[in-house]
Design an enzyme around this catalytic site. Sequence first.
Site, PDB file in Angstrom:
ATOM      1  N   GLU A   1     -27.007  -0.707   0.334  1.00 46.82           N
ATOM      2  CA  GLU A   1     -26.728  -1.915   1.133  1.00 46.82           C
ATOM      3  C   GLU A   1     -26.946  -1.512   2.589  1.00 46.82           C
ATOM      4  O   GLU A   1     -26.089  -0.885   3.203  1.00 46.82           O
ATOM      5  CB  GLU A   1     -25.275  -2.370   0.922  1.00 46.82           C
ATOM      6  CG  GLU A   1     -24.918  -2.703  -0.520  1.00 46.82           C
ATOM      7  CD  GLU A   1     -25.467  -4.047  -0.979  1.00 46.82           C
ATOM      8  OE1 GLU A   1     -26.061  -4.767  -0.156  1.00 46.82           O
ATOM      9  OE2 GLU A   1     -25.321  -4.361  -2.166  1.00 46.82           O
TER      10      GLU A   1
ATOM     11  N   CYS B   1     -23.469  -6.582   9.368  1.00 45.93           N
ATOM     12  CA  CYS B   1     -24.817  -6.470   8.788  1.00 45.93           C
ATOM     13  C   CYS B   1     -25.469  -7.844   8.713  1.00 45.93           C
ATOM     14  O   CYS B   1     -26.687  -7.959   8.784  1.00 45.93           O
ATOM     15  CB  CYS B   1     -24.756  -5.812   7.420  1.00 45.93           C
ATOM     16  SG  CYS B   1     -23.629  -6.636   6.275  1.00 45.93           S
TER      17      CYS B   1
HETATM   18  P1  NAD Z   1     -24.345   5.187   8.866  1.00 44.13           P
HETATM   19  O1  NAD Z   1     -25.544   5.142   8.005  1.00 44.13           O
HETATM   20  O2  NAD Z   1     -24.382   5.970  10.101  1.00 44.13           O
HETATM   21  O3  NAD Z   1     -23.101   5.767   8.029  1.00 44.13           O
HETATM   22  C1  NAD Z   1     -22.642   5.158   6.840  1.00 44.13           C
HETATM   23  C2  NAD Z   1     -21.886   6.191   6.023  1.00 44.13           C
HETATM   24  O4  NAD Z   1     -22.805   7.191   5.572  1.00 44.13           O
HETATM   25  C3  NAD Z   1     -20.806   6.939   6.779  1.00 44.13           C
HETATM   26  O5  NAD Z   1     -19.708   7.127   5.929  1.00 44.13           O
HETATM   27  C4  NAD Z   1     -21.466   8.273   7.105  1.00 44.13           C
HETATM   28  O6  NAD Z   1     -20.554   9.329   7.288  1.00 44.13           O
HETATM   29  C5  NAD Z   1     -22.308   8.481   5.874  1.00 44.13           C
HETATM   30  N1  NAD Z   1     -23.474   9.361   6.040  1.00 44.13           N
HETATM   31  C6  NAD Z   1     -24.216   9.590   7.152  1.00 44.13           C
HETATM   32  N2  NAD Z   1     -25.247  10.430   6.875  1.00 44.13           N
HETATM   33  C7  NAD Z   1     -25.158  10.720   5.546  1.00 44.13           C
HETATM   34  C8  NAD Z   1     -25.940  11.504   4.652  1.00 44.13           C
HETATM   35  N3  NAD Z   1     -27.024  12.159   5.060  1.00 44.13           N
HETATM   36  N4  NAD Z   1     -25.571  11.557   3.355  1.00 44.13           N
HETATM   37  C9  NAD Z   1     -24.507  10.865   2.913  1.00 44.13           C
HETATM   38  N5  NAD Z   1     -23.708  10.124   3.715  1.00 44.13           N
HETATM   39  C10 NAD Z   1     -24.043  10.034   5.016  1.00 44.13           C
HETATM   40  O7  NAD Z   1     -23.940   3.673   9.147  1.00 44.13           O
HETATM   41  P2  NAD Z   1     -22.749   3.119  10.048  1.00 44.13           P
HETATM   42  O8  NAD Z   1     -23.083   3.276  11.474  1.00 44.13           O
HETATM   43  O9  NAD Z   1     -21.447   3.657   9.559  1.00 44.13           O
HETATM   44  O10 NAD Z   1     -22.772   1.574   9.645  1.00 44.13           O
HETATM   45  C11 NAD Z   1     -23.584   0.632  10.268  1.00 44.13           C
HETATM   46  C12 NAD Z   1     -24.790   0.302   9.409  1.00 44.13           C
HETATM   47  O11 NAD Z   1     -24.362  -0.152   8.135  1.00 44.13           O
HETATM   48  C13 NAD Z   1     -25.630  -0.817   9.983  1.00 44.13           C
HETATM   49  O12 NAD Z   1     -26.974  -0.508   9.832  1.00 44.13           O
HETATM   50  C14 NAD Z   1     -25.251  -1.999   9.110  1.00 44.13           C
HETATM   51  O13 NAD Z   1     -26.219  -3.018   9.049  1.00 44.13           O
HETATM   52  C15 NAD Z   1     -25.055  -1.344   7.802  1.00 44.13           C
HETATM   53  N6  NAD Z   1     -24.230  -2.187   6.937  1.00 44.13           N
HETATM   54  C16 NAD Z   1     -24.834  -2.790   5.878  1.00 44.13           C
HETATM   55  C17 NAD Z   1     -24.072  -3.623   5.073  1.00 44.13           C
HETATM   56  C18 NAD Z   1     -24.675  -4.318   3.889  1.00 44.13           C
HETATM   57  O14 NAD Z   1     -23.913  -4.797   3.073  1.00 44.13           O
HETATM   58  N7  NAD Z   1     -25.982  -4.409   3.755  1.00 44.13           N
HETATM   59  C19 NAD Z   1     -22.735  -3.826   5.355  1.00 44.13           C
HETATM   60  C20 NAD Z   1     -22.173  -3.184   6.443  1.00 44.13           C
HETATM   61  C21 NAD Z   1     -22.940  -2.353   7.226  1.00 44.13           C
END
Ligand code: NAD
Length: 523
Positions: free
Chosen positions: A242, A276
């Site tokens: 997502e 998002c």
């Molecule tokens: P992010 O990708 O930086 O982090 C998300 C999660 O992934 C965190 O828990 C982080 O610690 C973890 N993470 C980071 N690198 C990783 C790796 N290499 N392996 C495994 N885990 C890892 O995102 P964010 O800044 O926390 O959230 C914002 C983003 O999320 C935006 O792009 C937003 O659009 C998206 N989002 C999407 C939805 C949806 O339903 N489509 C909903 C909410 C947020």
Amino acid sequence: MATDLQIATRRIVSANPATGEVLRELDCVTDADVGEAVARARLAQPGWAALGVRKRVAILREFQRLLHEKKSEVARLITREAGKPYVEALLTEVLVVLDATRFLIENAQSFLRDEPVPHGSLAMKTKTGRILREPHGVIGIVSPWNYPFSIPAVEALAALVTGNAVVLKPSEFTSLVARGLESFLRTAGVPQAVFQAVVGDAATGAALVNSGIDKLVFTGSEATGKRIAQAAAARLLPVVLELGGKDPMVVLDDADLEVASSAAVWGAFVNAGQTCLSVERCYVHRSLYEAFLEASVEKTRKLRVGNGLDAQTDMGPMIHERQLRRVEAQVEEARIHGARVLTGGMRLPELGRNFYAPTILADATHEMRIMREETFGPVLSVAPFDDDEQAIRLANDSAFGLAASVWTRNTERGEAIARRILAGTVMVNDTISCFGISEAPHGGVKASGMGRAHGRLGLEEMVRVKYLDTDRLPSMKKLWWYNYGESFARQMEGFVDLEFAQRLGARLRGALRSAGVLARGKL
Ligand code: NAD
């Protein structure tokens, strides 16, 4: 030795983005801890599955009761750790989870019931088939900070009710909310090893991806999603991704300007644009363009920006300064390339380091990063269009495809356009709210990811489908089990004619030719 350990321990800080107050410092769990958590979950999962769906539903009911009782406390914690106004925490997080629990309570039993698969082929008439839905085992969930309660809770509850164990790696910015979720589930009766939150950073998330879980449900940025997909491919780990969005809002020439401008302002600035499903690109028919901008600017100037715990606050801070700098850079680039900043376009340092003014940009074009890359901040970028075809082209001119909205007084026209927009969800005359419809699937296409959360399709992600087939004539050998030959081939040609010839006569001749097969001797 002790010193070595201290050096190796990574720390994460949970802080209030409105004030900078440090709420807690936590150690990231180690890779070994992650592995142990998954191993514990694996051991506990068969017992949880054997408990049966009725008892699991009863636990969800208790979870719902507890959450309802503590709704204000949970919403305040979300506001303190993620910054959004209290009422948004209550509605877009607590209420969403209460309602998703309602959906699961009402639907889990029928969803998990064996599904009969009636057969059409004459050759298979002795058999009866069913689809069984079985838990994957241990589901890993990696979640973001922007909806720190509703995203992991809705996913975890769907995983748990279908008989999986869950290991959650929450965002490093919102560990306390995740711990809160863990404690509610435990009090409601979910065994300790069946739901575990492992707090940590990106590396902790990577450790979970590589830990031997059976499926991963990831919500986060496109960049991280791609990294995770690569890691998952190496061991064919099934994943739901997502990811981000760049959601368009299309305001047609017959839209109600007053309604559409209010929707744009809320859709762009709710949770300080860190949603998002935020309105990130707004296309307005040229006949309404200037009036729409004027109304939106007037409404935006009335927004009260501040600490989300203050009941008067409409918009809170951004999560951290890094995110703010990204927004600032996109706005500056757009300004240089000719976008007009009608309001905002600056930090609000008097409120704190993470505050950015709600901003409206007019005349944004697709040459600007602000119309192509996810902004994830309080910016409403607006552009005019001249006809419906151009609006559809602009809406679809994006790497992302999470959601979109179309605004019109003619719902038939709106739906016709909605069908042509490439997105996981398209709303006619509303924005974002589909996330609060527990029955509605949530998820994107293109760079917005794959798989679905919420609703029946969200439940489907949590189970393996097994096809169970039983022959009702155990003493009968199948007619096609060897002893092939000329006569058998003719009989089978007749059988194919019997089933598929266009004319009745040919079908009857086929039936006669194939009848002899009943008398054949076999192996
Ligand atoms: P992010 O990708 O930086 O982090 C998300 C999660 O992934 C965190 O828990 C982080 O610690 C973890 N993470 C980071 N690198 C990783 C790796 N290499 N392996 C495994 N885990 C890892 O995102 P964010 O800044 O926390 O959230 C914002 C983003 O999320 C935006 O792009 C937003 O659009 C998206 N989002 C999407 C939805 C949806 O339903 N489509 C909903 C909410 C947020």
